[in-house]
Design an enzyme around this catalytic site. Structure first.
Site, PDB file in Angstrom:
ATOM      1  N   LYS A   1     -14.669 -28.070   2.916  1.00  0.00           N
ATOM      2  CA  LYS A   1     -15.306 -26.751   2.950  1.00  0.00           C
ATOM      3  C   LYS A   1     -14.346 -25.681   2.438  1.00  0.00           C
ATOM      4  O   LYS A   1     -13.320 -25.394   3.046  1.00  0.00           O
ATOM      5  CB  LYS A   1     -15.742 -26.367   4.363  1.00  0.00           C
ATOM      6  CG  LYS A   1     -16.679 -25.147   4.288  1.00  0.00           C
ATOM      7  CD  LYS A   1     -16.858 -24.432   5.596  1.00  0.00           C
ATOM      8  CE  LYS A   1     -15.870 -23.337   5.855  1.00  0.00           C
ATOM      9  NZ  LYS A   1     -15.885 -22.222   4.889  1.00  0.00           N
TER      10      LYS A   1
ATOM     11  N   GLY B   1      -5.662 -22.499   8.174  1.00  0.00           N
ATOM     12  CA  GLY B   1      -6.276 -21.195   8.447  1.00  0.00           C
ATOM     13  C   GLY B   1      -5.549 -20.508   9.584  1.00  0.00           C
ATOM     14  O   GLY B   1      -4.367 -20.765   9.835  1.00  0.00           O
TER      15      GLY B   1
ATOM     16  N   GLY C   1      -7.933 -22.264  14.425  1.00  0.00           N
ATOM     17  CA  GLY C   1      -7.354 -23.584  14.714  1.00  0.00           C
ATOM     18  C   GLY C   1      -7.602 -23.977  16.166  1.00  0.00           C
ATOM     19  O   GLY C   1      -7.965 -25.123  16.464  1.00  0.00           O
TER      20      GLY C   1
ATOM     21  N   GLU D   1      -2.572 -26.421   9.924  1.00  0.00           N
ATOM     22  CA  GLU D   1      -1.580 -25.599   9.209  1.00  0.00           C
ATOM     23  C   GLU D   1      -2.008 -24.159   9.429  1.00  0.00           C
ATOM     24  O   GLU D   1      -2.977 -23.699   8.821  1.00  0.00           O
ATOM     25  CB  GLU D   1      -1.588 -25.935   7.707  1.00  0.00           C
ATOM     26  CG  GLU D   1      -1.030 -27.290   7.359  1.00  0.00           C
ATOM     27  CD  GLU D   1       0.488 -27.368   7.471  1.00  0.00           C
ATOM     28  OE1 GLU D   1       1.137 -26.309   7.626  1.00  0.00           O
ATOM     29  OE2 GLU D   1       1.010 -28.486   7.431  1.00  0.00           O
TER      30      GLU D   1
ATOM     31  N   CYS E   1       0.796 -17.491   4.136  1.00  0.00           N
ATOM     32  CA  CYS E   1       1.195 -17.908   5.490  1.00  0.00           C
ATOM     33  C   CYS E   1       2.702 -17.871   5.664  1.00  0.00           C
ATOM     34  O   CYS E   1       3.213 -17.610   6.740  1.00  0.00           O
ATOM     35  CB  CYS E   1       0.668 -19.305   5.778  1.00  0.00           C
ATOM     36  SG  CYS E   1       1.270 -20.531   4.605  1.00  0.00           S
TER      37      CYS E   1
ATOM     38  N   GLU F   1       0.159 -11.789  13.563  1.00  0.00           N
ATOM     39  CA  GLU F   1       0.127 -11.966  12.106  1.00  0.00           C
ATOM     40  C   GLU F   1      -0.844 -10.944  11.514  1.00  0.00           C
ATOM     41  O   GLU F   1      -1.975 -10.824  11.976  1.00  0.00           O
ATOM     42  CB  GLU F   1      -0.343 -13.379  11.748  1.00  0.00           C
ATOM     43  CG  GLU F   1      -0.303 -13.634  10.245  1.00  0.00           C
ATOM     44  CD  GLU F   1      -0.925 -14.963   9.837  1.00  0.00           C
ATOM     45  OE1 GLU F   1      -1.970 -15.333  10.416  1.00  0.00           O
ATOM     46  OE2 GLU F   1      -0.383 -15.619   8.942  1.00  0.00           O
TER      47      GLU F   1
HETATM   48  P1  NAD Z   1      -9.680 -18.415   9.010  1.00  0.00           P
HETATM   49  O1  NAD Z   1      -9.111 -19.193  10.121  1.00  0.00           O
HETATM   50  O2  NAD Z   1     -10.510 -17.229   9.321  1.00  0.00           O
HETATM   51  O3  NAD Z   1     -10.603 -19.361   8.083  1.00  0.00           O
HETATM   52  C1  NAD Z   1     -10.095 -20.507   7.466  1.00  0.00           C
HETATM   53  C2  NAD Z   1     -11.255 -21.467   7.187  1.00  0.00           C
HETATM   54  O4  NAD Z   1     -11.828 -21.858   8.427  1.00  0.00           O
HETATM   55  C3  NAD Z   1     -12.386 -20.852   6.357  1.00  0.00           C
HETATM   56  O5  NAD Z   1     -12.878 -21.828   5.462  1.00  0.00           O
HETATM   57  C4  NAD Z   1     -13.427 -20.529   7.415  1.00  0.00           C
HETATM   58  O6  NAD Z   1     -14.734 -20.515   6.916  1.00  0.00           O
HETATM   59  C5  NAD Z   1     -13.229 -21.667   8.392  1.00  0.00           C
HETATM   60  N1  NAD Z   1     -13.690 -21.390   9.755  1.00  0.00           N
HETATM   61  C6  NAD Z   1     -13.742 -20.187  10.394  1.00  0.00           C
HETATM   62  N2  NAD Z   1     -14.226 -20.341  11.634  1.00  0.00           N
HETATM   63  C7  NAD Z   1     -14.485 -21.666  11.800  1.00  0.00           C
HETATM   64  C8  NAD Z   1     -14.994 -22.452  12.875  1.00  0.00           C
HETATM   65  N3  NAD Z   1     -15.339 -21.898  14.045  1.00  0.00           N
HETATM   66  N4  NAD Z   1     -15.120 -23.790  12.707  1.00  0.00           N
HETATM   67  C9  NAD Z   1     -14.760 -24.359  11.524  1.00  0.00           C
HETATM   68  N5  NAD Z   1     -14.294 -23.665  10.465  1.00  0.00           N
HETATM   69  C10 NAD Z   1     -14.143 -22.335  10.609  1.00  0.00           C
HETATM   70  O7  NAD Z   1      -8.469 -18.029   8.081  1.00  0.00           O
HETATM   71  P2  NAD Z   1      -8.478 -17.127   6.762  1.00  0.00           P
HETATM   72  O8  NAD Z   1      -8.609 -15.713   7.137  1.00  0.00           O
HETATM   73  O9  NAD Z   1      -9.405 -17.723   5.752  1.00  0.00           O
HETATM   74  O10 NAD Z   1      -6.991 -17.421   6.216  1.00  0.00           O
HETATM   75  C11 NAD Z   1      -5.884 -16.763   6.688  1.00  0.00           C
HETATM   76  C12 NAD Z   1      -5.123 -17.587   7.693  1.00  0.00           C
HETATM   77  O11 NAD Z   1      -4.754 -18.863   7.156  1.00  0.00           O
HETATM   78  C13 NAD Z   1      -3.814 -16.914   8.074  1.00  0.00           C
HETATM   79  O12 NAD Z   1      -3.620 -17.028   9.459  1.00  0.00           O
HETATM   80  C14 NAD Z   1      -2.782 -17.723   7.313  1.00  0.00           C
HETATM   81  O13 NAD Z   1      -1.483 -17.665   7.837  1.00  0.00           O
HETATM   82  C15 NAD Z   1      -3.363 -19.100   7.391  1.00  0.00           C
HETATM   83  N6  NAD Z   1      -2.804 -19.987   6.367  1.00  0.00           N
HETATM   84  C16 NAD Z   1      -1.980 -20.995   6.765  1.00  0.00           C
HETATM   85  C17 NAD Z   1      -1.404 -21.821   5.812  1.00  0.00           C
HETATM   86  C18 NAD Z   1      -0.456 -22.923   6.184  1.00  0.00           C
HETATM   87  O14 NAD Z   1      -0.224 -23.794   5.360  1.00  0.00           O
HETATM   88  N7  NAD Z   1       0.099 -22.937   7.371  1.00  0.00           N
HETATM   89  C19 NAD Z   1      -1.688 -21.622   4.461  1.00  0.00           C
HETATM   90  C20 NAD Z   1      -2.542 -20.585   4.108  1.00  0.00           C
HETATM   91  C21 NAD Z   1      -3.100 -19.767   5.062  1.00  0.00           C
END
Ligand code: NAD
Length: 484
Positions: A176, A228, A233, A251, A286, A387
């Protein structure tokens, strides 16, 4: 292509399809709030079809030799390379990240596919001398169907990364993409449709709480890989646990310290501090070093130079090669970044650069924030502990090494850390004490394939970008053969 709407489909069972319910998601250019395209809005029933297709394909895909799977993956990588130019323009419009930096992201998206294609024969079991009468051995088997969910900041690169290790390990994937920047995943869907047997890769577009949750809660997806935010998470761990015993790797976010010891050149620290913030991604990275921890002897000089550098960053059209910073990725995220800037002011930090929408006609529409620096930040402030995932740098002052490490470890996160000193003993002492999973000494931002990337504490579970990720998409089976 200007003005044309881009319509992309999902990939389910080898077919490029719309959502069964007919719903679509709009994709908005964050630089000007214009509609640029659509993707299907997948519901539970689409996810079900994707899982059924993946289950059907899994025995055949898992039965291929690693060489055969590698050949398919290299073909996907080759097509991705060939399409990089076309994908780049869409990706820049869809994310708001600047073209000059995004080019390398798109051009290197194939790397994970090639890397894991070359690692297949490392999916080794073991023989264990546990008894005299038996041959004890382990086999590493694929899970079958793997679910992967990715965020918005590197859409095509993360799509390729998310497929690579699971595919090499013999799994089929339901992926997704992010709902805010979903278009480039449509290219990936087209490439996978051309190259791979039906069902090996399925790409379903949609929102997190609907499409994402349907993947997480699917009873026959036992292995989930998520990238995310921390709250998502944690929600995923909870939802997964309500359904079945699942292997979930995470992650997640970071609030990463850059610790500058006194033996540094202030000019160099200012340069690396601004570089480590990844302003070309609006700080939406991130691994961004969003907490700058300066020894008191450097503080005033570095801060002045950081402000100078940040204030000189050129904001503008992300498609312009000269632009150094674009808009925040989405309206919702823009509002969150602005709210965090307000929180910084309310909590008493000193705003020394940025903090508002840039002036000028061009910036009236779109999700624009000036690159922002807060000084005199202390660990109790919200901008010190949460963050922001935006262009906001928090600067701290410290007196002795103990205080520096306390500050470094004063959040619930533990993703990256960047330590600057020429004293080897100081560097190694700090590296061992800092509670982060990925530590640079005299460096920041770089990722190196083959070395495990992952967070400690709330920044995650598991490692990616190395052999650990590949093996994590397999299950051990132990076999005992009685020797007669
Ligand atoms: P997010 O957690 O809002 O969303 C990430 C993904 O999860 C999206 O595809 C979203 O649709 C999905 N999602 C949201 N709610 C969900 C649920 N209840 N069940 C299943 N899926 C769901 O994050 P974002 O705003 O898209 O990205 C930013 C975050 O990602 C920041 O915290 C950043 O640090 C982190 N990030 C981490 C890494 C890493 O490798 N550690 C890399 C890039 C980004």
């Amino acid at each position: 292509m200007a003005g044309e709407l881009i319509e992309k489909k999902m990939l389910i069972g080898g077919e490029l399809v719309d959502a069964i319910g007919g719903g679509r998601l709009e994709s908005i250019n964050p630089a000007n709030e214009e509609l640029i395209g659509y993707v299907p809005d997948a519901g539970k029933e689409d996810v079900e079809q994707a899982v059924v297709a993946a289950e059907k394909a899994a025995p055949g895909w898992g039965a291929l030799s690693v060489g055969e799977r590698a050949a398919y993956m290299r073909k996907v990588a080759e097509k991705l390379r060939a399409k990089a130019g076309e994908i780049l323009e869409v990706e820049v419009k869809d994310t708001g990240n600047t073209i000059a930096k995004m080019r390398a992201d798109v051009a290197s998206a194939h790397k994970a596919l090639d890397y894991y294609a070359g690692l297949g024969t490392e999916i080794k079991g073991a023989t264990i001398p546990a008894s005299a009468k038996n041959l004890h051995m382990t086999l590493r088997e694929p899970y079958g169907v793997v679910g992967r969910i990715i965020p918005f900041n590197h859409p095509i690169k993360f799509a390729a990364n998310a497929l690579s290790a699971p595919l090499m390990a013999g799994n089929c994937v339901v992926l997704k993409p992010p709902e805010q920047s979903p278009l480039s995943a449509g290219f990936m869907a087209e490439i996978c449709q051309e190259v791979l047997p039906p069902g090996v890769v399925n790409i379903v577009t949609g929102n997190g709480p609907s499409t994402g949750d349907a993947i997480v809660r699917h009873p026959r997806i036992k292995r989930l890989g998520f990238t995310g935010s921390v709250p998502t998470g944690m929600a995923i761990q909870r939802s997964a646990a309500e359904i079945a015993v699942k292997h979930v790797s995470l992650e997640l976010g970071g609030k990463n310290p850059l610790i500058a010891f006194p033996d540094n050149d202030p000019e160099e620290i200012a340069r690396v501090a601004v570089g480590g913030m990844n302003f070309a991604w609006q700080g939406q990275s991130c691994g961004s070093t969003s907490r700058l921890l300066l020894h008191e002897s450097l503080y005033d000089r570095v801060l002045a130079k950081v402000v100078e550098r940040v204030s000189a960053l050129r904001l503008g059209d992300p498609l312009d090669e000269q632009t150094q910073m674009g808009p925040i990725n989405s309206k919702r995220h823009y509002e969150r970044v602005m709210a965090m800037i307000e929180a910084g002011k309310q909590d008493g930090a000193r705003l020394v650069a940025g903090g508002k929408r840039p002036a000028g006609d061009y910036f009236r529409r779109g999700y624009w924030v000036e690159p922002t620096v807060f000084a005199e930040v202390n660990p109790k402030m919200r901008i010190a502990t949460q963050e922001i995932f935006g262009p906001v740098l928090s600067v701290f002052k410290w007196k002795d090494e103990e205080e520096a490490l306390e500050l470094a470890n004063s959040t619930d996160y533990g993703l990256t850390a960047s330590i600057w000193t020429n004293d080897l003993n100081t560097a190694l002492r700090a590296a061992r004490r800092v509670k982060s999973g990925y530590v640079w000494i005299n460096g920041a931002s770089g990722h190196f394939y083959g070395t495990p990337f992952g967070g400690m504490r709330n920044s995650g579970l598991g490692n990616e970008e190395g052999i650990e990720e590949l093996l994590s998409y397999t299950e051990n089976k132990t076999i005992h053969i009685l020797l007669k």
